[in-house]
Design an enzyme around this catalytic site. Structure first.
Site, PDB file in Angstrom:
ATOM      1  CB  CYS A   2      18.592 -42.988-103.672  1.00  0.00           C
ATOM      2  SG  CYS A   2      19.870 -43.961-102.898  1.00  0.00           S
ATOM      3  N   GLY A  28      17.766 -39.090 -98.637  1.00  0.00           N
ATOM      4  CA  GLY A  28      19.229 -39.310 -98.678  1.00  0.00           C
ATOM      5  C   GLY A  28      19.900 -38.192 -98.324  1.00  0.00           C
ATOM      6  CG  ASN A 102      15.463 -44.990-104.975  1.00  0.00           C
ATOM      7  OD1 ASN A 102      16.111 -45.485-104.106  1.00  0.00           O
ATOM      8  ND2 ASN A 102      13.900 -44.580-105.245  1.00  0.00           N
ATOM      9  N   GLY A 103      17.337 -48.013-105.619  1.00  0.00           N
ATOM     10  CA  GLY A 103      16.877 -49.351-105.445  1.00  0.00           C
ATOM     11  C   GLY A 103      17.863 -50.214-104.936  1.00  0.00           C
ATOM     12  CE1 TYR A 243      10.744 -43.430 -90.893  1.00  0.00           C
ATOM     13  CE2 TYR A 243      11.588 -44.181 -92.799  1.00  0.00           C
ATOM     14  CZ  TYR A 243      11.584 -43.675 -91.454  1.00  0.00           C
ATOM     15  OH  TYR A 243      12.952 -42.797 -91.275  1.00  0.00           O
TER      16      TYR A 243
END
Lengths: 465, 465, 465, 465
Positions: A2, A28, A102-103, A243
């Site tokens: 996210c 996202g 986020n997570g 990445y």
């Protein structure tokens, strides 16, 4: 997976948050949302899809205010719905509050059971709602720092959080700092919080510093306050560097593009090969391929042409078209590879199907030899801290040797970067990175039955909107 | 600026045409259309926008047939409407007929006046409708080759045409061959016509040859027939090689990516400079930058990060955001340019505004010197044969010297490739390319008052749908 | 089955035309369009669906001008597409011209063949395009009255036409006057043309008079001019009075609601019955039921409740729901019919299925006797002049006696109004009405093979948009 | 102003619920929703707008299950959003549960403050969420009847509730029975709950009986269980009979159309007048006008023609059109009123603006005298139990005498039905109806500061979707 953005003290807070999210759209694409405040109330808008669709201009106009937080969300199709879009905004004892997260919490199931036993009702399957329940129950939202810290102490796993209330914006990073969160400042002095620095560039803000693992940052009209609610034990996500992050971001203190070039250079030293051209799988392999070429002296070439119109809206043609190994996204440039020995550089191999198809197309275009080089070690285990790739059983490297993988994808040689090699390309003290997806060494214990879809399984039928 | 695709004798004709257009989406994003036939009737669907929107799956299912032609169209906003989308399908003496057109007729006004004086009514402002009127009037659509040739003899300018009738598919290229048109063949033997070879790759067809300038190709169940309706006097569009075509296409016999690398190499010889890095303006300068790096020995670097989510659907944030020199599409990778002397390679400078802004951002990111290199001569004059760039007065090079342009865009040096240099990078005999946009030497005389919007001005108020 | 509206000399011409069409929405729900002029050019917008969808506010704003014509269109699904929406606007020798048409030409096939033989191309299947071709070919659009009259002389069948050019608005009614067309005047003096007078009411205009059969009316800044291009031989459509027109319109000189009450009164005299209540099939039988009740002295009752939310957008539930004789549109009010002998009044029986189902529901609700009365004679033959009901074979009365029909629909008695009875309820001299759908006496000869879908069959596959 | 529907034990539960809501669309047009269960999980879909838009066919297909509840909702624009659509579905200790609510709690503010103090978070402003919090906190959802009854005992005001869990469907009506709720049974034996009996008709179910005030009904695979959680003290809403319910429903034991005819008859006796015609304001005055005509002997006439295409989607023309007293919904039928003394019957006068405009139009059409008759007493006070009409200050009758109102709306005479007259037309013992909007006698005490928008004011900025 996210992206977060928050800003305090800028009349164009909504527009800047839109731009900050736009720069982080790669984090996202499923849904996006915005919550803003005028100092008295919160206003919010959330929608499905990419930003232009999820946050149309009329929504931005309506949300014009001096402070804002925003969120872009990725999710698998199964749990895709508007109710799970963020920020989540609720009313509670402390007044109105919005949260973006986020997570991934590894103890969400236990916390949820506990809250339900106390009589709480849950309308979504997000960790954000869980965090709100905890904070409302502890009455941690009226400036009670001890209360907030106590709530945070209950959380296990990975969380970068933005919390917006009418009077302040709070940013929190978990003690391991799995997910990034940076602090910036605009020319006019407004403070900004974002997952990646490319979002700061987009709004013309300068990077001040990372929010530290275990730190709570509070922005309000009095400026910035910081405190530490837990000691930092950094386990930053190295896969973000390999990445996920954008090459033009500075992540955990290192420029991503430079790190990836170093990965490519190291890869050239670890796995040299006699060849005529180095080509990247666009765009994931671009930076590492450049590094491999620079180190090896083998000229860089453009082997694949990317069709920029392939997007989430693309409508698939009939099935038998697909089976014809037609690649809608990448076309081989025949003149670049014909008769050549090529080194193909990419960041990872997940299931191997795509790699196999692309190798076959290079050979069909006349490549004499195809050598594949991967800029990280074999990916053998899933991530429980917020990166959503496939389950263990689908990871080709979880059960196969490098030689076996080379046979499956049909290359003349295959080389993965070593763990030490990879680790040498980034800064920070030894052990300060999470490498669990390559090593199976998880820094935070994961419950036996943990499954990203565990909560959703319980509410699976629900698609409230 | 349009893309064509046609196929005869394949059960998946509609799907393949969709894929062939998809590979050519860069040639037109405004509208798209498809006409197919079952041997008795024509069926058609046209829509606004990119392919997934313009030709939704249910349309493709409805149009399942054995033969098809398709079209993607670019146009300025002013004349943007569904009525002008192609293929245009009509009923006339010869039965049903569909036409798709790429190029621009320079005598359309005169022909139109002539047809109106005969009592014809016009419902669109496209050259396609004009061609249909001519053919219907000459009764040129019932296999009367002389009639069709007589119609084609009336046309002046640039035209690649696809004409679909229940019994056959006809492809035509003008005697100068301004716009490309190639012939391919699928594995199962179906014939394919397309503007670019990348469309053949997308449907798994092999390139047979170019349709020659002045050639008429007829596909039907009996196979392929060809005849020449006018002697070939080739004036192929060199700007297609420099900018418009996809790098993975083979255009007028030469691979585009290789031609562009040669342009870059030649540019390095004509305009050498001492520098630390060569960077491309993505994606237009990618191939030439690679050539420049290879020839000069200066390492290639990634200076700009492209945001892939910037598309036609992007909704602009508020005006004052825009004035802040925020570049939504490209962000500088600071680590790549800081403290360096950089050579920036692009394919052209049109008005200079974008170049100036990007040079400024490179300097803000710490570039020590910025040298710009352009892979063609200064663009001084508009195209009347189908490429729609700005009017003469807006072309920065039409009234300024190279030195003056360098000052405007703020570079330390500026070098354009010479005409001879450019010409040496492509094949074909001397004089077989149109270079009018750089030389003002127009191979086909252009009426004094010609204006792309001339016809539209007469019908300006109309937006029939 | 279409509605027309035109206005000259009013700054709010587009808005008034919208309102005028809105009042006539019952005459066509498939598509709608508007063409306006500022005296120099035409502007147009057409769309599918009901007015709010077909002509959105932004279109009305764009079309703000001093003169306008508009059209609402009904059509069967088969030929439903935007290309056939009206007004049709073209460019020709005479400049720009827009045409809207209500009615049906019986010689359209022959005229079309003739025009195609001359080299014309047809893009739609509408009579409007045919009329435009004729006029363009005769050059009848530059004020040449003889030319226009010659064109009109070629037409056979039913046509009420509105023709808009930058300098004038022309209204035409065919010599038989099958379809209505009236002339009105607003308080500020602007002239208005409309199919029905309810449209005049909606824009605050007073009825001046009918446009006469065979009359051409020209509106421009000089005022109103009229001429006769053919002698009037009136055959006004009596079915407009019985069913199609709105009860609050004055049609062919008679108020529709009053005519329908007279039909009901006459029906009561022709087919009396001992009963407890008169009920209407809403809304088609409302006025006649009132007349029946007044004449017979049997009290009016509300037997059916209409669900106002049943519209064209309704999505059908699953098939087995439908077979359960669930009537989504009308529910019986049980307390109104239980234990009673009821007279059910409606305007017509087409196939008989709906009537049978409704009679069954009355009985299920406890009606002791059900007597049906129809306010016109049995409908035995299709209309070729613009009313689109089913084909002959589907008309229940085309092959069955009244007794047989009564058995099929399950009533205790059935009475149709006689032809003379019906005729006595409207004004005008004997023979001035078309009654072909009841008598098979067609005032204008119909080609053997005429079929509303004849033209469409030739172009059937085409759905250009 | 909402409509409820629930069904247990029918394979077509989702489709039947759709139909049942469709029949009750008049009770709420803003949003609609459905929750179904397969016995293990709940599935839900909610959407904005009328049913075809809110619950599209693909949603119905996805929700195919054996039990369902549904809801249609009306609300003022201010609080219109998807988050407030019902049924609300949550996860809690008791598992999954869905709730749909019709009515209005008068102590919602106090309950909410209490729950927030305990740490609850609120995501909507609906009473449904409040009920769920109460039940989750009391753990009242696992078959604990005492717990559920204790929750219900906390509620004050009006509530008809449907509660769906995987194992059962619970229907509850408040002890006063303000809002209707009936029990029905389909031919195949499935139990149905609905607000109005017209919904039973639509799904082919027979009326069994009312759910009693103070009753809890539980449907599951074992059949039907009933218990009383509070003594019944009926105060049924008489305004439902006068205005809100559909004429074809049987409400609180009496057929609505018959009650309204009686109201009209009584009105004719209380306020006779010499006149030529009785006309209704469609459709609200239809039944009462019929009663007035039958009792007085004055013939019924159709004075107003309703445009059925006026809907919520209608787009308003320009403001100056509106000021021209153009009535888009009703047009006067001039022939019905010209030269006549007319009695106009309607169900109520709220602000008086609409009535005044319509009276003016009758006079403009030539009515000689206009007498207005209203089928209930003057409306002087707002409803706090679920009917949302305007605030007290806007009610014309709250500050004006009947004579003053007559002058404002411009009638020759005005007569309201007396309270006793109205009361005599319905069944049930004296005092069993709520008449607060006419008498200001509120059966349940209303907090001083109660305001329908109280909760919303606290969350006003939020529009979560």
């Amino acid at each position: 997976m996210c992206g977060l953005f928050g800003i305090w003290g800028d009349e164009a807070a909504a527009d800047k948050t839109y731009l900050g999210l736009f720069a982080q759209q790669h984090r996202g694409q499923e849904s996006a949302g915005l919550a803003t405040t005028d100092g008295h109330r919160l206003q919010t808008h959330r929608g499905m899809g990419l930003l232009p669709e999820a946050l149309p201009p009329e929504a931005l106009r309506r949300l014009k205010n001096r402070a804002a937080i925003g969120h872009v969300r990725y999710s698998t199709t199964g749990s895709s719905n508007l109710a799970n879009a963020q920020p989540l905004v609720v009313n509670c004892r402390g007044g109105e509050v919005a949260v973006a997260h986020n997570g991934n919490l590894v103890n969400s199931r236990a916390l949820r059971d506990e809250m339900e036993a106390r009589g709480s009702i849950f309308q979504t399957t997000t960790d954000s709602e869980l965090v709100l329940h905890l904070m409302a129950h502890r009455n941690a939202l009226q400036g009670d720092e001890a209360g907030l810290d106590a709530c945070l102490a209950r959380l296990e796993g990975a969380w970068s959080l933005l919390i917006l209330m009418p009077g302040r914006l709070v940013g929190v990073r978990d003690p391991h700092g799995f997910r990034p969160l940076v602090l910036g400042r605009t020319e006019s002095g407004a403070r900004v919080l974002a997952s990646e620095t490319c979002a700061l560039d987009q709004v013309g803000a300068a990077l001040v510093r990372e929010v530290e693992p275990g730190e709570v940052v509070t922005l309000d009209d009095g400026g910035l306050r910081s405190r530490r609610y837990a000691p930092a034990t950094p386990r930053r996500c190295l896969f973000e560097h390999v990445y996920f992050a954008r090459p033009d971001s500075v992540l955990f203190g290192d420029p991503v593009h430079e790190v990836r070039k170093l990965l490519g250079r190291r890869l050239a030293r670890e796995h040299p090969v006699a060849a005529d051209a180095v080509i990247a799988i666009p765009d994931s392999g671009n930076s590492a391929a450049l590094g491999y070429s620079l180190e090896s002296g083998i000229p860089l070439e453009v082997g694949f042409m990317r069709n920029h119109y392939v997007g989430r809206t693309f409508i698939q043609p009939s099935p038998d078209e697909r089976s014809r190994s037609v690649d809608l996204k990448l076309n081989v440039i025949e003149s670049s590879v014909q008769g050549k020995r090529v080194v193909v550089v990419d960041d990872s191999i997940i299931r191997g199907n795509t790699s196999r198809r692309r190798v076959a197309r290079l050979r069909a275009a006349g490549a004499r030899e195809v050598h594949m080089r991967i800029s990280c070690p074999p990916t053998v285990s899933p991530c429980h801290y917020g990166i959503d790739f496939t389950s263990t059983t689908e990871l080709i490297a979880s059960t196969r040797s490098v030689e076996a993988i080379a046979r499956v994808i049909g290359v003349d040689s295959l080389g993965y970067l070593s763990l030490e090699g990879m680790r040498s390309c980034v800064g920070g003290p030894q052990g300060s990175y999470c490498t669990a997806c390559w090593t199976r060494e998880y820094p935070v214990a994961v419950p036996q039955d943990l499954d990203r879809h565990a909560l959703e399984a319980r509410m699976s039928g629900r698609r409230p909107d």
